[in-house]
Design a protein around this motif. Structure first.
Motif, PDB file in Angstrom:
ATOM      1  N   GLY A  52       0.840  -1.205  -0.005  1.00  0.00           N
ATOM      2  CA  GLY A  52       0.143  -0.064  -0.138  1.00  0.00           C
ATOM      3  C   GLY A  52       0.887   1.197   0.024  1.00  0.00           C
ATOM      4  N   VAL A  53       2.002   1.442   0.849  1.00  0.00           N
ATOM      5  CA  VAL A  53       2.763   2.122   0.739  1.00  0.00           C
ATOM      6  C   VAL A  53       3.415   2.690  -0.492  1.00  0.00           C
ATOM      7  CG1 VAL A  53       5.103   3.180   1.662  1.00  0.00           C
ATOM      8  CG2 VAL A  53       3.397   2.199   3.332  1.00  0.00           C
ATOM      9  N   SER A  54       3.806   1.426  -1.145  1.00  0.00           N
ATOM     10  CA  SER A  54       4.448   1.855  -2.500  1.00  0.00           C
ATOM     11  C   SER A  54       3.317   2.370  -3.368  1.00  0.00           C
ATOM     12  CB  SER A  54       4.897   0.278  -3.227  1.00  0.00           C
ATOM     13  OG  SER A  54       5.457   0.509  -4.384  1.00  0.00           O
TER      14      SER A  54
ATOM     15  N   GLY B 122       5.899   0.791  -7.898  1.00  0.00           N
ATOM     16  CA  GLY B 122       6.930   0.163  -8.524  1.00  0.00           C
ATOM     17  C   GLY B 122       7.231  -1.207  -7.770  1.00  0.00           C
ATOM     18  N   ALA B 123       7.188  -1.064  -6.378  1.00  0.00           N
ATOM     19  CA  ALA B 123       7.684  -2.233  -5.491  1.00  0.00           C
ATOM     20  C   ALA B 123       6.686  -2.657  -4.786  1.00  0.00           C
ATOM     21  CB  ALA B 123       8.753  -1.443  -4.502  1.00  0.00           C
ATOM     22  N   SER B 124       5.475  -2.531  -5.301  1.00  0.00           N
ATOM     23  CA  SER B 124       4.176  -3.138  -4.646  1.00  0.00           C
ATOM     24  C   SER B 124       4.189  -4.811  -4.705  1.00  0.00           C
ATOM     25  CB  SER B 124       2.805  -2.650  -5.042  1.00  0.00           C
ATOM     26  OG  SER B 124       2.590  -2.876  -6.468  1.00  0.00           O
TER      27      SER B 124
ATOM     28  N   HIS C 229       2.444 -10.699  -9.916  1.00  0.00           N
ATOM     29  CA  HIS C 229       1.941  -9.287  -9.716  1.00  0.00           C
ATOM     30  C   HIS C 229       3.085  -8.330 -10.168  1.00  0.00           C
ATOM     31  CE1 HIS C 229      -1.559 -11.063  -8.601  1.00  0.00           C
ATOM     32  NE2 HIS C 229      -1.329 -11.320  -7.299  1.00  0.00           N
ATOM     33  N   ALA C 230       3.826  -8.717 -11.075  1.00  0.00           N
ATOM     34  CA  ALA C 230       5.102  -7.770 -11.160  1.00  0.00           C
ATOM     35  C   ALA C 230       5.165  -7.233 -12.534  1.00  0.00           C
ATOM     36  CB  ALA C 230       6.357  -8.720 -10.809  1.00  0.00           C
TER      37      ALA C 230
ATOM     38  N   VAL D 246      15.765  -0.303   0.921  1.00  0.00           N
ATOM     39  CA  VAL D 246      15.255  -1.313   1.698  1.00  0.00           C
ATOM     40  C   VAL D 246      14.556  -2.397   0.767  1.00  0.00           C
ATOM     41  CG1 VAL D 246      13.689  -1.960   3.736  1.00  0.00           C
ATOM     42  CG2 VAL D 246      15.283  -0.068   3.725  1.00  0.00           C
ATOM     43  N   THR D 247      13.860  -1.912  -0.040  1.00  0.00           N
ATOM     44  CA  THR D 247      12.974  -2.834  -1.060  1.00  0.00           C
ATOM     45  C   THR D 247      13.857  -3.826  -1.674  1.00  0.00           C
ATOM     46  OG1 THR D 247      11.479  -1.276  -1.398  1.00  0.00           O
ATOM     47  CG2 THR D 247      11.427  -2.910  -2.773  1.00  0.00           C
TER      48      THR D 247
END
Length: 250
Positions: free
Chosen positions: A19-21, A28-30, A150-151, A232-233
């Motif tokens: 959600g933050v992404s 992009g990092a979700s 999901h990417a 971090v991702t």
């Protein structure tokens, strides 16, 4: 899937991170939530759990960018995504779970590699606008990788960056693309039995977390360095991807 304390201890941070992404960092990092969940769930359970939550997040992100997208680019990617999703369905019917653990792990490491190469200038946007054919190919790749984990972001971004869109057009087109693509995946997910009673029940508990993550992402966009967030991702995805590949091969 057991909805116990351990499950929620792992699932809540993953969904919150997605959600933050979505809300603050271009989404992009979700997809990082899927490799994380695949460490504790089967690949199908991880995919089935995340898709409805990603669709809820898309709804929250769609309104601010309504009709600000670049439709010709979105159309080329969407047309191409259909055979990509069909290929994902065909593979799902014949492959065992370890194949999908391997693919999710490879995609996770590939995402990190692509991002690092882009930051270092090894990969640069095309100097000329790519033709619609390139959009169809990028869309097919995005459809397949989106179905598997999901990417779909990186393949779509390669094409969109070549179109020289404004920041708002790029974000709006991305939001529109994955809003429609996630609906396109929903039907085969349902017919393939990827959704279960357990994933539906978990979604009810995690839906508020998804919305909270989007809200937190809007705040984080202003308060947290993008470099720190994605750093971090990348570390997390490298570890999770390597673990999934190890599990699949051993």
């Amino acid at each position: 899937m057991e909805l116990d304390a351990f499950f929620f201890a792992m699932a809540i941070p993953a969904v919150l991170f997605a959600g933050v992404s979505k809300g603050g960092f271009g989404s992009g990092a979700s997809f990082a939530a899927t490799p994380f969940l695949a460490l504790i769930l089967g690949p199908g359970e991880a995919l089935g759990l995340m898709l409805p939550l990603l669709m809820l997040m898309d709804m929250g992100a769609l309104r601010p960018f309504w009709k600000q997208w670049h439709w010709p680019s979105a159309r080329a990617l969407l047309i191409g995504s259909v055979p990509g999703v069909v290929l994902g369905v065909a593979l799902w019917k014949v492959a065992n779970p370890d194949v999908f653990r391997l693919l999710i792990g490879v995609i996770a490491l590939g995402f990190v590699g692509w991002q690092v190469a882009q930051k270092r200038g090894w990969i640069r946007p095309a100097k000329r606008k790519m033709r619609p054919l390139a959009g169809y190919i990028a869309g097919a790749t995005a459809g397949f990788t989106s179905f598997i984990s999901h990417a779909g972001g990186p393949p779509a971004a390669v094409y969109l960056l070549s179109q020289r869109l404004s920041k708002t057009e790029f974000q709006a087109t991305t939001v529109l693309l994955f809003w429609i693509l996630n609906w396109l995946k929903f039907v085969p997910f349902a017919f393939l039995g990827i959704f279960t009673r357990e994933t539906f029940t978990a979604n009810l508990f995690l839906a508020p977390v998804a919305f909270a993550g989007v809200w937190l992402g809007v705040w984080a966009h202003r308060a947290i360095s993008e470099r720190w967030f994605f750093g971090v991702t990348y570390i997390f995805l490298t570890l999770a991807g390597a673990k999934l590949i190890w599990d699949a091969l051993t």
